[in-house]
Design an enzyme around this catalytic site. Structure first.
Site, mmCIF file in Angstrom:
data_model
loop_
_atom_site.group_PDB
_atom_site.id
_atom_site.type_symbol
_atom_site.label_atom_id
_atom_site.label_comp_id
_atom_site.label_asym_id
_atom_site.label_seq_id
_atom_site.Cartn_x
_atom_site.Cartn_y
_atom_site.Cartn_z
ATOM 1 N N GLY A 305 0.836 -1.201 0.000
ATOM 2 C CA GLY A 305 0.000 0.000 0.000
ATOM 3 C C GLY A 305 0.865 1.244 0.000
ATOM 4 O O GLY A 305 1.935 1.259 -0.615
ATOM 5 N N GLU A 306 0.384 2.300 0.646
ATOM 6 C CA GLU A 306 1.044 3.604 0.760
ATOM 7 C C GLU A 306 1.520 4.172 -0.581
ATOM 8 O O GLU A 306 2.439 4.982 -0.633
ATOM 9 C CB GLU A 306 2.202 3.572 1.767
ATOM 10 C CG GLU A 306 3.408 2.728 1.421
ATOM 11 C CD GLU A 306 4.438 2.655 2.548
ATOM 12 O OE1 GLU A 306 5.640 2.830 2.255
ATOM 13 O OE2 GLU A 306 4.038 2.430 3.717
#
Length: 340
Positions: A305-306
């Site tokens: 993610g991120e």
């Protein structure tokens, strides 16, 4: 967050205002590709990417001089049901890690020269537990979308989107189940690393949430309100704003694409200006990509993610433009072209 006033009806209305591709710019890019010193199609998807960039930036040649990686962070009430291997406190702690420059996305942004922006969405006020009530009120959902729109500022010519939020793969799985059907097990994966009984519990939570709201949800925006999260709503808003501003978008993994899928379900044309960077190791992602008709650029087994995968893809897009702009044509290089 200081968001402008908005309603979900205003967001729905934007679907009728979204511009289409610039076919003239796309044709110019394709024409130059045909003249470069290589067999037709020899650079594969790099050639397609240049045409895509030109069509959605509305110019030829396309440029990536000011890419932005936008990471939206939100907390989920359903996380209290034990669906993640980490507590909700980690969301705020990771935001501080982003600010301090210690996360993976920081290193990737430095590598591809992308402007990292991190947006916190009321981390001290998680969404409601969607197994008991809608995750968001209509104003909260609409305001989060409007807040996400603010990341598309003048000068940004490519937007890479990502998220941070403990519990958001649970919300993403619930969105996908409500939008596309199947079983919860089709969409639920390990997320932060749950397995065994914890994974079975996560599946049951998603089943319960979707069952509760299925009788009342109407269009995809209502599904987002009832089962999504503030950061996922913000991503949907950012996608809409980017389209209005003719900024191409790179989507990250499962949760990010689930937010985008809400728009695709409302109008399949809304993601034409979006590219999916990678296929996440989260098992529901491949199924979701088939639903939204997107082929990822790469599959590195990533599931962080991120915005990590989306930011990494910026380097590929820059390479595509470099080849398009820097290669000589057959005429310039005095190389014999292909026989007719």
């Amino acid at each position: 967050m200081n968001e402008p006033a908005a309603t979900l009806d205003e967001m729905r209305a934007l679907l009728d205002e979204l511009p289409g591709p610039d076919l003239e710019a796309a044709a110019s890019a394709a024409a130059r590709e045909a003249q470069l010193t290589k067999p037709p199609g020899a650079l594969g998807r790099l050639e397609e990417l240049v045409v895509w960039l030109a069509s959605w930036q509305g110019k030829h040649p396309p440029t990536i001089g000011h890419p932005r990686s936008s990471v939206f962070a939100g907390n989920h009430g359903v996380a209290a049901r034990g669906v993640s291997a980490y507590p909700s406190d980690v969301t705020a702690q990771m935001v501080q890690n982003f600010v301090a420059g210690g996360a993976a996305v920081n290193q990737l942004c430095r590598t591809v020269d992308s402007d990292l922006r991190v947006y916190e969405l009321a981390l001290d006020k998680p969404t409601a537990d969607f197994t008991r009530e809608p995750a968001m009120t209509e104003p909260d959902c609409a305001h989060a979308m409007a807040y996400g729109m603010m990341t598309v500022e003048p000068g940004v010519d490519l937007l890479a989107l990502g998220e941070m939020g403990i519990g958001n793969t649970t919300a993403a799985a619930a969105l996908c189940l409500a939008l596309y059907g199947g079983s919860a097990a089709d969409w639920v994966g390990p997320g932060t690393g749950v397995g065994g009984e914890r994974l079975r519990h996560k599946i049951a939570i998603v089943e319960a949430g979707v069952a509760l709201h299925r009788p009342s949800v109407g269009d995809p925006f209502e599904i987002l309100r009832c089962l999504g999260g503030l950061e996922l709503a913000a991503i949907a808003g950012a996608i809409l704003a980017a389209r209005l501003a003719r900024v191409p978008v790179v989507l990250d993994g499962f949760a990010c694409c689930a937010a985008a899928a809400v728009l695709h379900a409302a109008d399949s044309r809304t993601l034409d200006h979006c590219l999916v960077a990678h296929r996440s190791a989260e098992p529901g992602h491949a199924r979701l990509l088939a639903q939204i008709g997107k082929a990822p650029l790469f599959d590195f087994g990533m599931r962080l993610g991120e915005g990590s995968g989306a930011t990494l893809a910026i380097g590929v897009l820059k390479a595509a433009i470099a080849c398009h702009d820097g290669m000589a044509t057959f005429a310039e290089a005095k190389v014999s072209g292909r026989d007719a």
